[in-house]
Design a protein around this motif. Sequence first.
Motif, PDB file in Angstrom:
ATOM      1  N   ASP A 111       1.137  -0.462  -0.842  1.00 36.28           N
ATOM      2  CA  ASP A 111       0.229   0.916  -1.000  1.00 36.28           C
ATOM      3  C   ASP A 111       1.098   1.888  -0.054  1.00 36.28           C
ATOM      4  O   ASP A 111       1.413   1.605   0.921  1.00 36.28           O
ATOM      5  CB  ASP A 111      -1.096   0.255  -0.118  1.00 36.28           C
ATOM      6  CG  ASP A 111      -1.988  -0.547  -0.725  1.00 36.28           C
ATOM      7  OD1 ASP A 111      -1.959  -0.331  -2.103  1.00 36.28           O
ATOM      8  OD2 ASP A 111      -2.920  -1.021  -0.256  1.00 36.28           O
ATOM      9  N   ARG A 112       1.240   2.925  -0.835  1.00 35.10           N
ATOM     10  CA  ARG A 112       1.803   4.208  -0.081  1.00 35.10           C
ATOM     11  C   ARG A 112       0.702   5.093   0.222  1.00 35.10           C
ATOM     12  O   ARG A 112       0.004   5.612  -0.491  1.00 35.10           O
ATOM     13  CB  ARG A 112       2.900   4.749  -1.232  1.00 35.10           C
ATOM     14  CG  ARG A 112       4.061   3.484  -1.272  1.00 35.10           C
ATOM     15  CD  ARG A 112       5.105   3.956  -1.984  1.00 35.10           C
ATOM     16  NE  ARG A 112       6.143   3.047  -2.276  1.00 35.10           N
ATOM     17  CZ  ARG A 112       7.237   2.693  -1.191  1.00 35.10           C
ATOM     18  NH1 ARG A 112       7.210   3.459  -0.216  1.00 35.10           N
ATOM     19  NH2 ARG A 112       7.793   1.646  -1.419  1.00 35.10           N
ATOM     20  N   LEU A 113       0.695   5.341   1.592  1.00 30.47           N
ATOM     21  CA  LEU A 113      -0.122   6.331   2.187  1.00 30.47           C
ATOM     22  C   LEU A 113       0.476   7.758   2.327  1.00 30.47           C
ATOM     23  O   LEU A 113       1.635   7.890   2.826  1.00 30.47           O
ATOM     24  CB  LEU A 113      -0.790   5.931   3.464  1.00 30.47           C
ATOM     25  CG  LEU A 113      -1.556   4.676   3.284  1.00 30.47           C
ATOM     26  CD1 LEU A 113      -0.845   3.342   3.171  1.00 30.47           C
ATOM     27  CD2 LEU A 113      -2.260   4.568   4.732  1.00 30.47           C
ATOM     28  N   THR A 148      -0.936   2.705  -5.023  1.00 28.53           N
ATOM     29  CA  THR A 148      -0.336   1.255  -5.018  1.00 28.53           C
ATOM     30  C   THR A 148       0.562   0.999  -6.082  1.00 28.53           C
ATOM     31  O   THR A 148       0.455   1.353  -7.326  1.00 28.53           O
ATOM     32  CB  THR A 148      -1.629   0.465  -5.088  1.00 28.53           C
ATOM     33  OG1 THR A 148      -2.572   0.626  -4.103  1.00 28.53           O
ATOM     34  CG2 THR A 148      -1.061  -1.028  -5.018  1.00 28.53           C
ATOM     35  N   HIS A 177       3.983   3.047   4.578  1.00 27.64           N
ATOM     36  CA  HIS A 177       4.106   2.017   3.411  1.00 27.64           C
ATOM     37  C   HIS A 177       3.412   0.722   3.998  1.00 27.64           C
ATOM     38  O   HIS A 177       3.602   0.430   5.106  1.00 27.64           O
ATOM     39  CB  HIS A 177       4.868   2.018   2.188  1.00 27.64           C
ATOM     40  CG  HIS A 177       6.136   1.459   2.836  1.00 27.64           C
ATOM     41  ND1 HIS A 177       7.410   2.040   3.439  1.00 27.64           N
ATOM     42  CD2 HIS A 177       6.619  -0.010   2.822  1.00 27.64           C
ATOM     43  CE1 HIS A 177       8.211   1.088   3.751  1.00 27.64           C
ATOM     44  NE2 HIS A 177       7.921  -0.038   3.781  1.00 27.64           N
ATOM     45  N   THR A 237      -4.102   6.885  -1.162  1.00 25.07           N
ATOM     46  CA  THR A 237      -2.962   5.739  -1.433  1.00 25.07           C
ATOM     47  C   THR A 237      -2.842   5.763  -2.879  1.00 25.07           C
ATOM     48  O   THR A 237      -3.570   5.783  -3.690  1.00 25.07           O
ATOM     49  CB  THR A 237      -3.849   4.671  -1.039  1.00 25.07           C
ATOM     50  OG1 THR A 237      -4.393   4.904   0.309  1.00 25.07           O
ATOM     51  CG2 THR A 237      -3.078   3.289  -1.156  1.00 25.07           C
TER      52      THR A 237
END
Length: 136
Positions: free
Chosen positions: A71-73, A61, A84, A59
């Motif tokens: 948060d980008r996974l 952020t 996201h 992740t």
Amino acid sequence: MPLTGHCLCKAVTYKVDVDAPLVTGYDHCDDCQRQTGSTYSLVAVVPKDKLTINGPVKTWTGTAASGNKVDRLFCSECGSPIAHDPSAAPEIIALKAGTLDTEIKKNLKPDTEIWTAGKLPFCQEHLAKPFKFMPE
């Protein structure tokens, strides 16, 4: 039938216990353009409490143009963006629709556009429910 998908290398898989996304749309924000390396990100918005992700997810952020945290996974193996997760809407998560299983994504029907303020001038999609920023 649940929504299912995976990253490019298949190390990350996910399942959403819903029959269909809440919203399917084009996200034109600058961050999504950069994360996808394209003109927008096709997202399938689902309830976060219905999502199960398995595999090596990292992740990152960031702060969106709105000032809110996002948060980008992504898969830590192949780097595929998975979703996201905007702090401004803690009950939902936006899956990167290109990671859905093929038969599921073939049947998606985008119904909205968000962050059209960032829409590149050569993008011609015109949907019934565009939002200049996030849904008002």
